[in-house]
Write a protein that holds these residues in place. Structure first.
Motif, PDB file in Angstrom:
ATOM      1  N   LEU A  11       0.832  -1.203   0.000  1.00  0.00           N
ATOM      2  CA  LEU A  11       0.000   0.000   0.000  1.00  0.00           C
ATOM      3  C   LEU A  11       0.867   1.254   0.000  1.00  0.00           C
ATOM      4  O   LEU A  11       1.836   1.343   0.761  1.00  0.00           O
ATOM      5  CB  LEU A  11      -0.904  -0.005   1.246  1.00  0.00           C
ATOM      6  CG  LEU A  11      -1.845   1.169   1.412  1.00  0.00           C
ATOM      7  CD1 LEU A  11      -2.923   1.150   0.332  1.00  0.00           C
ATOM      8  CD2 LEU A  11      -2.495   1.131   2.777  1.00  0.00           C
TER       9      LEU A  11
ATOM     10  N   THR B 252      -5.160   7.043   3.750  1.00  0.00           N
ATOM     11  CA  THR B 252      -5.426   6.554   2.409  1.00  0.00           C
ATOM     12  C   THR B 252      -6.905   6.783   2.086  1.00  0.00           C
ATOM     13  O   THR B 252      -7.749   6.764   2.979  1.00  0.00           O
ATOM     14  CB  THR B 252      -5.055   5.062   2.246  1.00  0.00           C
ATOM     15  OG1 THR B 252      -5.268   4.688   0.899  1.00  0.00           O
ATOM     16  CG2 THR B 252      -5.841   4.173   3.166  1.00  0.00           C
TER      17      THR B 252
ATOM     18  N   THR C 231      -4.292  -3.498   3.796  1.00  0.00           N
ATOM     19  CA  THR C 231      -3.111  -4.255   4.207  1.00  0.00           C
ATOM     20  C   THR C 231      -3.110  -4.453   5.719  1.00  0.00           C
ATOM     21  O   THR C 231      -3.864  -3.808   6.440  1.00  0.00           O
ATOM     22  CB  THR C 231      -1.807  -3.560   3.742  1.00  0.00           C
ATOM     23  OG1 THR C 231      -0.728  -4.452   3.900  1.00  0.00           O
ATOM     24  CG2 THR C 231      -1.552  -2.280   4.488  1.00  0.00           C
TER      25      THR C 231
END
Length: 186
Positions: A47, A80, A129
């Motif tokens: 990621l 994110t 992740t």
């Protein structure tokens, strides 16, 4: 008595005589697919973050003519927005080596590298992740410049990587592709 008072008053200057720094990454403004060093300098990551802010402090522990080693502590927030919106806090301890490419009184250029700084994540999953536990290592690699006399202000570009180094079964790996930052020497 005066000697002890002087030592007591100068203690903060001895403890906090180092570099305070701040750096950031925003996906919309900085490239996400920048070249990165191969293993063992940086490992694979599942990621890449979309936004990151890191604040830290470094104290000089060793100095030779063209190499300086700093002990550092940093903390930051990683975010994110792609597959799943998520946020993560990280705290790290590390040793940072600086190799000077050019060292003049009013200009310095250097390479920064910090391998395997022990770090603690606020949780063991982040978007798509994850990790077996919250203990990971932080790698840093970058370039820095100082244009001021006695290097009191520095600018740098760094890459960060967080992983557990395959020490545990689940190792997602997180990258901050590139961070722009500055440091102030106190």
């Amino acid at each position: 008595m005066k000697k002890y008072l002087f030592l007591f008053l100068s203690l903060p200057a001895l403890v906090f005589s180092g570099l305070f720094y701040a750096s950031g990454y925003e996906d919309g403004y900085l490239p996400k697919n920048i070249a990165r060093p191969p293993p063992p300098f940086m490992w694979k990551a599942r990621l890449k973050v979309d936004r990151a802010v890191i604040l830290g402090y470094e104290h000089k522990v060793y100095e030779a003519s063209y190499v300086t080693v700093y002990a550092g502590v940093s903390g930051g927030n990683l975010q994110t927005f792609r597959a799943l919106q998520d946020s993560l806090w990280v705290g790290s301890l590390y040793l940072m080596a600086r190799v000077y490419l050019l060292k003049k009184p009013s200009f310095q250029a250097f390479i920064l590298y910090s391998p395997a700084g022990p770090s603690l994540l606020s949780k063991n999953t982040f978007a798509t992740t994850g990790y077996t536990n919250r203990f990971v290592f932080q790698d840093q690699f970058g370039l820095g410049l100082s244009f001021s006399k006695n290097a009191s202000i520095e600018f740098y570009i760094k890459q960060y990587h967080f992983s557990n180094g395959e020490l545990f079964p689940v190792n997602g790996g997180i990258d901050i592709p590139v961070q722009l930052g500055f440091a102030l020497k106190v």
